[in-house]
Design an enzyme around this catalytic site. Sequence first.
Site, short mmCIF file in Angstrom:
data_model
loop_
_atom_site.label_atom_id
_atom_site.label_comp_id
_atom_site.label_asym_id
_atom_site.label_seq_id
_atom_site.Cartn_x
_atom_site.Cartn_y
_atom_site.Cartn_z
N ASN A 45 32.53 -3.48 -15.57
CA ASN A 45 33.24 -2.67 -14.58
C ASN A 45 32.25 -2.03 -13.62
O ASN A 45 31.15 -1.60 -14.01
CB ASN A 45 34.18 -1.64 -15.23
CG ASN A 45 33.57 -0.83 -16.34
OD1 ASN A 45 32.59 -1.22 -16.96
ND2 ASN A 45 34.17 0.31 -16.61
N GLU A 47 32.31 0.86 -10.81
CA GLU A 47 33.11 1.96 -10.25
C GLU A 47 32.64 2.32 -8.85
O GLU A 47 31.61 1.84 -8.36
CB GLU A 47 33.06 3.14 -11.22
CG GLU A 47 33.65 2.75 -12.57
CD GLU A 47 33.79 3.90 -13.55
OE1 GLU A 47 33.17 4.95 -13.35
OE2 GLU A 47 34.57 3.71 -14.52
N ASN A 48 33.43 3.19 -8.22
CA ASN A 48 33.13 3.57 -6.84
C ASN A 48 33.57 5.01 -6.63
O ASN A 48 34.57 5.46 -7.22
CB ASN A 48 33.90 2.64 -5.89
CG ASN A 48 33.41 2.75 -4.47
OD1 ASN A 48 33.80 3.66 -3.74
ND2 ASN A 48 32.55 1.85 -4.07
N ALA A 49 32.83 5.72 -5.76
CA ALA A 49 33.17 7.11 -5.45
C ALA A 49 34.59 7.20 -4.89
O ALA A 49 35.27 8.22 -5.09
CB ALA A 49 32.16 7.67 -4.45
N GLU A 58 36.82 -7.57 -16.59
CA GLU A 58 37.48 -8.88 -16.74
C GLU A 58 37.59 -9.58 -15.40
O GLU A 58 37.36 -10.79 -15.28
CB GLU A 58 38.89 -8.71 -17.32
CG GLU A 58 38.97 -8.07 -18.69
CD GLU A 58 39.10 -6.55 -18.65
OE1 GLU A 58 38.42 -5.90 -17.82
OE2 GLU A 58 39.88 -6.03 -19.46
N CYS A 90 44.27 -6.80 -14.67
CA CYS A 90 43.46 -7.87 -15.27
C CYS A 90 44.35 -8.88 -15.99
O CYS A 90 44.09 -10.09 -15.94
CB CYS A 90 42.43 -7.28 -16.22
SG CYS A 90 41.13 -6.40 -15.32
N1 THU Z 1 38.43 -0.94 -17.15
C1 THU Z 1 38.01 -2.23 -17.26
O1 THU Z 1 36.89 -2.59 -16.89
N2 THU Z 1 38.87 -3.14 -17.80
C2 THU Z 1 40.14 -2.85 -18.23
O2 THU Z 1 40.90 -3.74 -18.53
C3 THU Z 1 40.53 -1.44 -18.36
C4 THU Z 1 39.74 -0.47 -17.55
C5 THU Z 1 37.52 0.04 -16.55
C6 THU Z 1 37.94 0.56 -15.20
C7 THU Z 1 37.21 1.87 -15.15
O3 THU Z 1 35.89 1.64 -14.68
C8 THU Z 1 37.13 2.31 -16.60
O4 THU Z 1 37.40 1.16 -17.38
C9 THU Z 1 38.12 3.41 -16.96
O5 THU Z 1 39.40 3.09 -16.54
#
Ligand code: THU
Length: 132
Positions: A45, A47-49, A58, A90
Amino acid sequence: MNDEMQSELIHKAIETRKNAYVPYSHYPVGAALLTASGNIFTGVNVENAAYPTTICAERVAVFKAVSEGEQDFRAIAVVTANGGSPCGSCRQVLAEFNTDMDVLIADEDGNLIAKMTVSDLLPSAFTPKDLK
Ligand code: THU
């Protein structure tokens, strides 16, 4: 998929999870996607500000595979601290390519928490066949 491949996928997801960019949630996710050709594409994953811009592990794995010319997916391992389940977006992206794909959900110690198919996760999915 044999036990050895299952274990390899989970361990690849554990390794790649270290690269997750998660300054906001502090919830790293690692994914490892097995293709029909035997290649494994990983994802984390990012993330972004601007929070909704975040992308899940996924989908990173799927998009990496597609951009490298692969679309036939057999299995995906998803690793989190606590064996969290793939989010709705996903599930939809996985269903686009193969509703019979195996989904291995594991924790950070490599324990298999659940094994199911994309169909189990997203019954009656809207897929490309609906647009024919
Ligand atoms: N996240 C995933 O990478 N996959 C998922 O199926 C559920 C959520 C990530 C998104 C975010 O960076 C963090 O988990 C918390 O939601």
